[in-house]
Write an enzyme that holds these catalytic residues in place. Structure first.
Site, PDB file in Angstrom:
ATOM      1  N   GLU A  81       0.839  -1.208   0.000  1.00 49.45           N
ATOM      2  CA  GLU A  81       0.000   0.000   0.000  1.00 49.45           C
ATOM      3  C   GLU A  81       0.871   1.255   0.000  1.00 49.45           C
ATOM      4  O   GLU A  81       0.710   2.158   0.838  1.00 49.45           O
ATOM      5  CB  GLU A  81      -0.989  -0.014   1.179  1.00 49.45           C
ATOM      6  N   GLU A  86      -4.916  -8.878  -0.244  1.00 45.75           N
ATOM      7  CA  GLU A  86      -5.735  -8.532   0.936  1.00 45.75           C
ATOM      8  C   GLU A  86      -7.184  -8.475   0.493  1.00 45.75           C
ATOM      9  O   GLU A  86      -7.542  -7.652  -0.360  1.00 45.75           O
ATOM     10  CB  GLU A  86      -5.288  -7.204   1.553  1.00 45.75           C
TER      11      GLU A  86
HETATM   12  O1  AHR Z   1      -5.350  -5.835   6.932  1.00 49.10           O
HETATM   13  C1  AHR Z   1      -5.325  -4.624   7.616  1.00 49.10           C
HETATM   14  C2  AHR Z   1      -4.664  -3.508   6.829  1.00 49.10           C
HETATM   15  O2  AHR Z   1      -5.437  -3.202   5.713  1.00 49.10           O
HETATM   16  C3  AHR Z   1      -3.306  -3.783   6.252  1.00 49.10           C
HETATM   17  O3  AHR Z   1      -2.287  -3.585   7.158  1.00 49.10           O
HETATM   18  C4  AHR Z   1      -3.210  -2.795   5.147  1.00 49.10           C
HETATM   19  O4  AHR Z   1      -2.370  -3.222   4.100  1.00 49.10           O
HETATM   20  C5  AHR Z   1      -4.653  -2.585   4.717  1.00 49.10           C
HETATM   21  O5  AHR Z   1      -4.992  -1.264   4.641  1.00 49.10           O
END
Ligand code: AHR
Length: 491
Positions: free
Chosen positions: A174, A297
């Site tokens: 990110e 994710e």
């Molecule tokens: O999974 C929680 C968070 O969500 C992670 O650390 C991040 O990459 C995303 O914003």
């Protein structure tokens, strides 16, 4: 209308990579500490500090890959803090997740030991946001170089003679937000530079994953693909299923009504739109689909359970999450020529976890059971599944996927009913086969839309044998209970 799922065995698609069933575990809340890692002195049964009941549970669903140490934590993680004798490990503040002290008790050695116990591949997320190129280069050397370098010697002094198998390495996380608030042009240049020094040492081949877009940030994909696609195995995509975009309405994970059920189902389906749109952009620069889209994710995200630290992101998991997980897998299968890895956020105690722990108790969530139902699809060839089905608020009630195990010839069909209140009678028609024999039929269903598993009632939502079907030649007639997920195996 007769609800139908039509499966045509003569129309095979791409291969469903096992890595679509991957996981993600971050130094966040109780995922690592008090989750996967209880420490060597704990009276909870453990192997060198790693909780054994969790290892067994994850092996049962054939966990193929684990991403670590973050998340946002990855871009503030300095790996040398987490090696060597425990007493010497450097303590830092976990500034992103609750400003709590990070002991670094769980580091590189513990992570790879965990992967070895699980029998899964490792996906390490490197620090591009606040780390140096040399730091990243040294980490890869420490992990995967057999001998002859200062890093490999240090690994040996710390008790590990052989290098570990580093299959996947992520270069930042990110980086458009917590990983450095970068513009895509800037990140693409940094990516090119950092990845140059992520080396594959003799006998190894590290697959590099670039930070990809958030949700519908198509400009990010376009720029990073244009400037750097030659240098990557995969590009990540993050999309969380929320009640409303931008975290404006978080909702409760265990107390909700039909409106909140519907929103989660509707917003889960947006994943398909994002994947298809990003894939189209990727096709411009990579028509041969060499670069994988890695959804590293995904999952539902609600407000933290009352009485817990808000930054620990601890939520309950209900049959609604199970249906959402089933839809995710169906979408990943449909797009499997581009989507070659996905990682649920997160494995234990955080967000849409498959496992919740409370002291000695360990609970398998409804989402865990969907991983169990769908594990049969790993490494199979996808087969087209089409629906002709009545709708629930504009969404076809039944959503199905199918695949074939090339070795055994078995066909696996998984499907969910997204309607939380209505059962659906449906006919699964399989063309390309004259006569169908059902070899296995398993189902996850619940009596209430908020049904979940708790310490007091850990098996409230569990997989049952499914018997309510009739086979006639090449079709199966069955009744899907409301809000259910079913997997059927046939020969
Ligand atoms: O999974 C929680 C968070 O969500 C992670 O650390 C991040 O990459 C995303 O914003």
């Amino acid at each position: 209308m007769i609800n139908k799922v039509k499966i045509d065995v003569s129309k095979p698609g791409g291969k469903i990579s096992k890595y679509i069933y991957g996981h993600f575990s971050e130094h966040l809340g109780r995922c690592i500490y008090d989750g996967l890692w209880v420490g060597r002195d704990s009276d909870i049964p453990n192997s060198n500090g790693i909780r054994r009941d969790i290892v067994e549970a994850l092996k049962k669903i054939r966990i193929p890959v684990l991403r670590w140490p973050g998340g946002c934590f990855a871009d503030e993680y300095h790996w040398k803090d987490g090696i060597g004798p425990g007493k010497d490990r450097i303590k830092r503040m976990n500034t992103h997740w609750g400003m709590i002290t990070e002991s670094n008790d769980f580091g590189t050695h513990e992570f790879f030991e965990l992967c070895e116990l699980l029998g899964c591949d490792a996906y390490v997320a490197g620090n591009l946001g606040s780390g140096t190129v040399l730091e990243m280069q040294d980490w890869v050397d420490y992990i995967s170089c057999a001998k002859g370098t200062a890093m490999s010697e240090e690994r040996k002094i710390n008790g590990r003679e052989e290098p570990w198998n580093l299959k996947f390495f992520g270069i930042g996380n990110e980086n458009w937000a917590c990983g450095g608030n970068m513009r895509p042009e800037y990140y693409a240049d940094l990516y090119r530079r950092y990845q140059t020094y992520v080396k594959s040492y003799p006998g190894t081949s590290v697959l590099k994953i670039a930070c990809g877009p958030n949700e519908d940030d198509y400009e990010w994909t376009d720029t990073v693909m244009k400037l750097a696609s030659r240098h990557m195995w995969g590009l990540s995509l993050h999309y969380y299923t929320l009640l409303n975009k931008n975290f404006s309405e978080m909702g409760d994970s265990e107390r909700f009504g039909e409106e909140e059920w519907y929103k989660i189902i509707k917003n889960t389906l947006i994943m398909d739109e994002y994947i298809k749109n990003h894939s189209k952009i990727m096709d411009k620069y990579d028509p041969e689909k060499k670069v994988a889209l890695v959804v590293d994710e995904w999952g539902t995200w609600y407000k933290a359970v009352e009485g817990t630290n808000k930054r620990f992101l601890h939520q309950q998991n209900t049959i609604r999450d199970a249906v959402s997980a089933s839809l995710h897998f169906n979408i990943f299968h449909q797009n499997c020529e581009r989507v070659r890895m996905a990682n649920l956020a997160q494995t234990v105690n955080v967000l849409q976890a498959v496992i919740l722990t409370y002291g000695k108790s360990m609970i398998k969530t409804p989402t865990y059971h969907v991983f169990d139902l769908y594990k049969e699809h790993q490494e199979n060839i996808s087969i087209k599944a089409e629906h002709e089905c009545s709708e629930y608020k504009g969404i076809p009630r039944i959503n199905a996927t199918a695949s074939m195990d090339e070795k055994s010839g078995s066909i696996w069909i998984s499907a969910c009913n997204v309607d939380p209140f209505e059962a659906v009678d449906a006919l699964i028609e399989i063309s390309g086969i004259d006569e169908v024999t059902v070899t296995s039929a398993r189902m996850l269903a619940a009596m209430e839309i908020t049904a979940c598993n708790t310490v007091e009632n850990p098996e409230n939502v569990k997989i049952r044998e499914f018997k309510e079907f009739n086979v006639k030649k090449n079709s199966i007639a069955l009744r899907f209970p409301p809000g259910s997920v079913i997997t059927i195996g046939i020969n």
